[in-house]
Design a protein around this motif. Structure first.
Motif, PDB file in Angstrom:
ATOM      1  N   LEU A  58      42.933  24.172  45.985  1.00 10.09           N
ATOM      2  CA  LEU A  58      42.536  24.626  47.317  1.00 10.09           C
ATOM      3  C   LEU A  58      41.374  25.605  47.235  1.00 10.09           C
ATOM      4  O   LEU A  58      40.373  25.476  47.942  1.00 10.09           O
ATOM      5  CB  LEU A  58      43.735  25.255  48.030  1.00 10.09           C
ATOM      6  CG  LEU A  58      43.512  25.762  49.446  1.00 10.09           C
ATOM      7  CD1 LEU A  58      42.987  24.659  50.353  1.00 10.09           C
ATOM      8  CD2 LEU A  58      44.811  26.329  50.004  1.00 10.09           C
ATOM      9  N   GLY A 116      45.100  31.450  53.307  1.00 10.42           N
ATOM     10  CA  GLY A 116      46.078  30.431  52.941  1.00 10.42           C
ATOM     11  C   GLY A 116      47.339  31.110  52.454  1.00 10.42           C
ATOM     12  O   GLY A 116      47.285  31.972  51.581  1.00 10.42           O
ATOM     13  N   TYR A 142      43.549  29.442  59.379  1.00 10.27           N
ATOM     14  CA  TYR A 142      44.771  29.828  58.663  1.00 10.27           C
ATOM     15  C   TYR A 142      45.451  28.560  58.168  1.00 10.27           C
ATOM     16  O   TYR A 142      45.750  27.659  58.953  1.00 10.27           O
ATOM     17  CB  TYR A 142      45.700  30.602  59.598  1.00 10.27           C
ATOM     18  CG  TYR A 142      47.041  31.004  59.013  1.00 10.27           C
ATOM     19  CD1 TYR A 142      47.167  31.447  57.706  1.00 10.27           C
ATOM     20  CD2 TYR A 142      48.198  30.963  59.785  1.00 10.27           C
ATOM     21  CE1 TYR A 142      48.399  31.837  57.177  1.00 10.27           C
ATOM     22  CE2 TYR A 142      49.431  31.361  59.280  1.00 10.27           C
ATOM     23  CZ  TYR A 142      49.522  31.786  57.979  1.00 10.27           C
ATOM     24  OH  TYR A 142      50.742  32.174  57.456  1.00 10.27           O
ATOM     25  N   LEU A 143      45.679  28.486  56.853  1.00  5.17           N
ATOM     26  CA  LEU A 143      46.367  27.350  56.255  1.00  5.17           C
ATOM     27  C   LEU A 143      47.759  27.783  55.806  1.00  5.17           C
ATOM     28  O   LEU A 143      47.900  28.764  55.081  1.00  5.17           O
ATOM     29  CB  LEU A 143      45.597  26.827  55.039  1.00  5.17           C
ATOM     30  CG  LEU A 143      44.159  26.376  55.285  1.00  5.17           C
ATOM     31  CD1 LEU A 143      43.513  25.955  53.970  1.00  5.17           C
ATOM     32  CD2 LEU A 143      44.108  25.240  56.295  1.00  5.17           C
ATOM     33  N   VAL A 145      50.576  26.363  53.594  1.00  3.22           N
ATOM     34  CA  VAL A 145      50.923  25.336  52.619  1.00  3.22           C
ATOM     35  C   VAL A 145      52.435  25.415  52.451  1.00  3.22           C
ATOM     36  O   VAL A 145      52.950  26.304  51.780  1.00  3.22           O
ATOM     37  CB  VAL A 145      50.176  25.561  51.282  1.00  3.22           C
ATOM     38  CG1 VAL A 145      50.468  24.416  50.318  1.00  3.22           C
ATOM     39  CG2 VAL A 145      48.663  25.705  51.517  1.00  3.22           C
ATOM     40  N   ILE A 152      50.878  20.551  54.741  1.00  6.47           N
ATOM     41  CA  ILE A 152      49.942  21.648  54.955  1.00  6.47           C
ATOM     42  C   ILE A 152      49.495  21.613  56.409  1.00  6.47           C
ATOM     43  O   ILE A 152      49.224  20.550  56.958  1.00  6.47           O
ATOM     44  CB  ILE A 152      48.743  21.577  53.979  1.00  6.47           C
ATOM     45  CG1 ILE A 152      47.779  22.750  54.196  1.00  6.47           C
ATOM     46  CG2 ILE A 152      48.041  20.243  54.050  1.00  6.47           C
ATOM     47  CD1 ILE A 152      46.701  22.866  53.114  1.00  6.47           C
ATOM     48  N   THR A 153      49.431  22.803  57.010  1.00  2.10           N
ATOM     49  CA  THR A 153      49.026  22.934  58.407  1.00  2.10           C
ATOM     50  C   THR A 153      47.786  23.801  58.493  1.00  2.10           C
ATOM     51  O   THR A 153      47.726  24.863  57.862  1.00  2.10           O
ATOM     52  CB  THR A 153      50.160  23.560  59.253  1.00  2.10           C
ATOM     53  OG1 THR A 153      51.305  22.715  59.171  1.00  2.10           O
ATOM     54  CG2 THR A 153      49.745  23.723  60.713  1.00  2.10           C
ATOM     55  N   CYS A 154      46.825  23.335  59.267  1.00  2.01           N
ATOM     56  CA  CYS A 154      45.599  24.091  59.513  1.00  2.01           C
ATOM     57  C   CYS A 154      45.619  24.593  60.953  1.00  2.01           C
ATOM     58  O   CYS A 154      45.702  23.804  61.897  1.00  2.01           O
ATOM     59  CB  CYS A 154      44.376  23.194  59.300  1.00  2.01           C
ATOM     60  SG  CYS A 154      42.799  24.014  59.691  1.00  2.01           S
ATOM     61  N   SER A 156      43.394  26.833  63.706  1.00  2.00           N
ATOM     62  CA  SER A 156      42.011  27.278  63.902  1.00  2.00           C
ATOM     63  C   SER A 156      41.785  27.641  65.364  1.00  2.00           C
ATOM     64  O   SER A 156      42.658  27.461  66.199  1.00  2.00           O
ATOM     65  CB  SER A 156      41.020  26.192  63.458  1.00  2.00           C
ATOM     66  OG  SER A 156      41.203  25.007  64.203  1.00  2.00           O
ATOM     67  N   THR A 168      48.670  19.160  61.164  1.00  2.00           N
ATOM     68  CA  THR A 168      49.552  19.122  59.998  1.00  2.00           C
ATOM     69  C   THR A 168      49.472  17.751  59.347  1.00  2.00           C
ATOM     70  O   THR A 168      49.473  16.736  60.042  1.00  2.00           O
ATOM     71  CB  THR A 168      51.015  19.405  60.403  1.00  2.00           C
ATOM     72  OG1 THR A 168      51.089  20.690  61.042  1.00  2.00           O
ATOM     73  CG2 THR A 168      51.942  19.390  59.195  1.00  2.00           C
ATOM     74  N   ILE A 177      39.297  20.558  57.826  1.00  2.00           N
ATOM     75  CA  ILE A 177      39.169  22.007  57.966  1.00  2.00           C
ATOM     76  C   ILE A 177      37.894  22.240  58.773  1.00  2.00           C
ATOM     77  O   ILE A 177      36.809  21.850  58.335  1.00  2.00           O
ATOM     78  CB  ILE A 177      39.070  22.718  56.592  1.00  2.00           C
ATOM     79  CG1 ILE A 177      40.216  22.309  55.657  1.00  2.00           C
ATOM     80  CG2 ILE A 177      39.015  24.232  56.779  1.00  2.00           C
ATOM     81  CD1 ILE A 177      41.587  22.732  56.091  1.00  2.00           C
ATOM     82  N   THR A 187      44.284  16.732  49.476  1.00  2.00           N
ATOM     83  CA  THR A 187      45.574  17.307  49.097  1.00  2.00           C
ATOM     84  C   THR A 187      46.346  16.423  48.117  1.00  2.00           C
ATOM     85  O   THR A 187      47.539  16.649  47.899  1.00  2.00           O
ATOM     86  CB  THR A 187      46.457  17.590  50.335  1.00  2.00           C
ATOM     87  OG1 THR A 187      46.846  16.341  50.911  1.00  2.00           O
ATOM     88  CG2 THR A 187      45.725  18.440  51.363  1.00  2.00           C
TER      89      THR A 187
END
Length: 190
Positions: A58, A116, A142-143, A145, A152-154, A156, A168, A177, A187
């Motif tokens: 990452l 993260g 904000y990630l 994991v 994994i969720t982003c 924003s 997600t 991203i 990933t």
């Protein structure tokens, strides 16, 4: 004699700056970090060894797409959020390098472009709730994991009410991203 709860005068409560000083002066055991969560000093272990490859993959992808003058790292630094009276030591961060030009031990959370957090049984609740709320007002990306659910969720698009965007994916899928990174996160190695 009956015991009665005795209220503590508001002035007697430690200030945010006092708590930050206490964290800086703590002699935490090797492998542990201290953070200010919900107005309390919380000591938790560093991430598990098996998280390292995921963290490294990452960090390398984010560094290649980081805004100019920003650095991606997993070093244990505490970032302060005075408006929320919080200070966190993210598992991974991307920040303007100028955040490290200051004196002291606590970097400005406003310099972060991405955070993260890698969930564990002991930190999962704070990563998904407490930190999501604080980061969601100031940090562009904000990630989360989620090592327990293998996804994994982003988050924003921060706002005064929190993040306005969420995506997600399961480990192995590409995760978009957004700006200021604008990359499709691979990933497969997670």
């Amino acid at each position: 004699m009956t015991e009665r709860a005795t209220p503590i005068e508001h002035a007697a409560l430690p200030t945010f700056e006092t708590l930050l000083r206490a964290v800086a002066e703590m002699d935490t055991p090797d492998g542990f970090k201290a953070e200010l969560i919900r107005g309390k000093i919380v000591v938790s272990p560093f991430s598990r060894l098996r998280y390292y490859r995921c963290m490294r993959a990452l960090r390398e992808q984010l560094q290649a797409h980081a805004p100019e003058g920003h650095v991606a790292d997993i070093a244990p630094f505490l970032f302060r959020f005075p408006a929320a009276k919080r200070a966190y030591g993210p598992d991974l961060f991307v920040t303007d390098e100028s955040a490290f030009d200051e004196e002291g031990r606590h970097a400005d959370g406003g310099a972060l472009s991405l955070v993260g957090e890698f969930t564990s049984v002991s930190t999962r609740d704070a990563d998904w709730k407490e930190k999501l709320d604080v980061y969601g007002r100031i940090v562009p990306v904000y990630l989360v994991v989620d090592m327990q659910d293998s996804e994994i969720t982003c988050f924003s698009d921060p706002s005064p009410q929190g993040y306005r965007s969420r995506k997600t994916v399961a480990f192995g899928e590409a995760l978009p991203i957004p700006e200021p990174f604008d990359l499709s996160l691979d990933t497969t190695g997670f």
